[in-house]
Scaffold this motif. Structure first.
Motif, short mmCIF file in Angstrom:
data_model
loop_
_atom_site.label_atom_id
_atom_site.label_comp_id
_atom_site.label_asym_id
_atom_site.label_seq_id
_atom_site.Cartn_x
_atom_site.Cartn_y
_atom_site.Cartn_z
N ASN A 137 0.94 -1.43 -0.16
CA ASN A 137 0.18 0.00 0.28
C ASN A 137 1.22 1.54 0.52
N THR A 138 1.77 1.44 -1.17
CA THR A 138 2.32 2.79 -1.37
C THR A 138 1.99 3.49 -2.51
N ARG A 139 1.49 4.21 -2.90
CA ARG A 139 1.36 4.70 -4.09
C ARG A 139 3.07 5.42 -4.80
N GLN A 140 3.68 5.37 -4.26
CA GLN A 140 4.67 5.80 -4.76
C GLN A 140 5.34 4.49 -5.46
N ASP A 146 11.17 -4.91 2.40
CA ASP A 146 11.53 -3.96 1.86
C ASP A 146 10.61 -3.97 0.24
#
Length: 625
Positions: free
Chosen positions: A54-57, A134
């Motif tokens: 859940n990371t838009r980047q 990660d």
């Protein structure tokens, strides 16, 4: 990039056992899809994956592919976890016999959402030890490689390779050379298990529909079979990346298996959080013969000694903290005059920079080698009693101990960073990050310990990527002494312009380095025959050649004084490193007593050498009871 999470499995075995479990402990989980079962710490399996991706980047969209039978469960989960309900794809199936297969479900979302981007794909019903890996590191590694990416892990001893997808990986390129979906006994010796955790380039996605059109049987439509085709039969390169954690797919497993693996991963997670501080120690070394040719493709024999050491200590913490040493990294002073005296004597660089450079290089190494590290923070500190600037390898000892701490903390084994390559890693930290001019000898002996013969010839490096490091019997050594300057100047100047002359092909330097290598071979023979008189001659020859090559101005008056004192009392003498200290041995006990008094009377520090034998460093393999 797009992320796709597959949760459309129809496995009924675990669901039926939960429903029929007599004690009623799992009654609240009846009918719950596998991806929404509790994982480590009680959180749902899918919660872990959603937190990881859940990371838009990184991802433009995240899609969830489920079946009609369990769609409502995931719709409810989505509303409670801020997951866009419109991104849940329903494959329309309600039975195991009517399933599309995992590749079929992937094809459905590709067509339904008209995906034309790179894709990260995972199975959402996988149990694993540490959810804090990660994902950025995974994606960055995928971007560097000219092909697809498959995540794998090293199986536990109790796991059977016949139940998993097994990969063989090229140790140099990390390309997967062979993929076995549930291999038979004897098909492969590999214990590297692939899981449904892949990255695909957008141009490769068209192979999915082609594969499905060529494989109509649903049993062939699982990702293990597709990856076997992609690796073994197509020309598309697939690379591997290792995660230092185990995975278990909660598909067609029993309740007992689910309980076992949940308990196992929970215990490992708990052990990580409550682990005691781990301390690694690296010892000073003395170059017995051949130095300084280790930096010039020569040969040396080096000895690890217990007299002096550096250590690093690591423990898990909320933030990543590097602790300054109160003596070696001063930030508070009694006065400006105090600062001046300390800076003049100790210089401006303590050990903290060595810790920081090692951590940076360690992360870089793991990223380049395809090893994804979990997001675990730590506090790291160091201590040392190795005298500074006397050529006893104090800096490399701190780096070595720090590297060993990081390897232990992140469960990186000698299979991940092979032992003969560890000295090069340590040297790279010092030379590439901190611009410390050095050779490999110090790093080799601090990794291997004991007494080691080292051959750094160009031919050997070309053949195997590292030098030839051979342990020798420490009982062959005579009793040795070590003396050093109490308040030395910077020993780094000892290198002078010899390195530049070497690079320019200076004949005097080239011949000298070849002679140092010859002295090393002769010294080895003298050791193995216990011809200590010959060894004394060779050690003296080593120093005399060094003096001729570097000149007295570089050698320094105090160093010459120590050598002359030793020889006046019947002992051989040479540098153990780059200057500031001398070593030797004296066959006559009375001469040794006079020698010791002479050194001490002149203000030098004198001590008997205490050899450090190789320590047996074992890492307990994780096993299930």
């Amino acid at each position: 990039m797009i992320c796709v999470i597959l949760v459309a499995g129809h496995g009924k075995h675990l669901e039926c056992e939960i429903k029929n479990e007599a004690s009623g402990r799992y009654s609240n989980l009846e009918g719950v899809p596998k991806a929404l079962l509790p994982g480590v710490g009680g959180k749902k399996l899918l919660d872990f994956w959603w937190a990881a991706v859940n990371t838009r980047q990184v991802f433009n969209e995240v899609y969830l592919v489920t079946n009609a039978d369990k769609y409502k469960y995931f719709e409810r989960w989505a509303t409670a976890n801020d997951f866009p309900v419109e991104n849940i794809i329903n494959d329309g199936t309600t039975t195991y016999s009517g399933r599309l297969g995992s590749v079929g479900d992937f094809d459905l979302v590709l067509r339904n959402k008209k995906i034309e981007d790179d894709v990260l794909l995972v199975a959402g019903d996988m149990l694993f030890q540490d959810h804090k890996f990660d994902v950025l590191q995974v994606v960055h590694y995928f971007r560097k490689k000219p092909g697809e990416l498959a995540i794998y892990y090293e199986m536990e001893e109790t796991e059977s390779s016949t139940t998993r997808g097994i990969v063989e990986v090229c140790p140099t390129t990390n390309r997967i050379t062979k993929f076995y979906e549930k291999p038979r006994e004897g098909d492969t010796k590999s214990r590297l298990a692939s899981v449904v955790f892949y990255c695909f380039q957008k141009q490769t996605l068209n192979t999915v529909s082609q594969y499905l059109s060529d494989h109509l049987e649903v049993d062939q439509r699982c990702f293990g079979k597709y990856m076997q085709y992609l690796v073994n039969d197509s020309n598309i390169p697939v690379y591997g990346m290792k995660l230092p954690t185990g995975f278990q797919l909660i598909g067609q497993v029993s309740l007992a298996d689910y309980e076992k693996w949940l308990s196992y991963f929970s215990d490992k997670k708990s052990n990580q959080r409550t682990q005691q501080p781990y301390t690694a120690k690296a010892y000073a070394r003395i170059g017995l013969i051949g130095n300084p040719s280790d930096g010039f493709n020569g040969k040396t024999i080096s000895l690890s000694i217990r007299n002096f050491w550096s250590e690093a200590t690591i423990v898990e913490s909320r933030d990543l903290v590097l602790v300054p040493h109160p003596l070696n990294d001063p930030t508070e002073f009694g006065s400006l005059g105090d600062l001046h005296v300390i800076s003049r004597k100790e210089g401006y660089f303590g050990g903290l920079r060595l810790l920081q450079a090692t951590c940076k290089k360690f992360y870089q190494y793991c990223s380049e080698q395809g090893i994804a590290l979990p997001k675990r923070n730590f506090t790291l500190k160091y201590d040392t009693n190795i005298p500074r600037q006397v050529g006893l390898a104090g800096s490399s000892a701190i780096v070595t101990a720090t590297m060993q701490c990081l390897m232990h903390f992140f469960d990186i084994t000698d299979l991940d960073m092979k032992k003969p390559l560890q000295p090069q890693f340590i040297l790279d930290v010092e030379m590439e990050e901190l611009f410390i001019n050095a050779g490999l000898q110090d790093r080799v002996i601090q990794v291997y310990e004991g007494l080691v013969y080292m051959d750094f010839s160009t031919e050997i490096f070309k053949a195997q990527g590292h030098g030839d490091y051979q342990p020798l019997d420490m009982d062959l050594l005579p009793s040795m002494w070590l003396a050093y300057i109490r308040n030395p100047s910077d020993s780094g100047k000892i290198h002078n312009n010899v390195s530049e002359r070497w690079r320019n092909g200076d004949s005097e330097v080239m011949e000298a380095m070849a002679t140092f290598a010859q002295l090393t071979d002769q010294a080895r023979q003298a050791l193995e025959t216990k011809d200590h008189n010959k060894l004394r001659e060779l050690m003296d020859d080593n120093f005399d050649l060094r003096r001729k090559l570097y000149g007295d101005d570089v050698i320094g008056a105090e160093n010459l004084q120590m050598v002359n004192l030793a020889r006046q009392h019947g002992s051989c003498a040479k540098f153990p490193g780059s200057g500031g200290a001398v070593i030797g041995f004296c066959p006559d006990a009375d001469n040794l007593k006079h020698l010791k008094k002479a050194f001490q009377s002149e203000g030098f520090v004198f001590c008997d050498v205490s050899p450090n034998p190789p320590q047996v460093k074992t890492r307990k393999n994780s096993q299930l009871s």
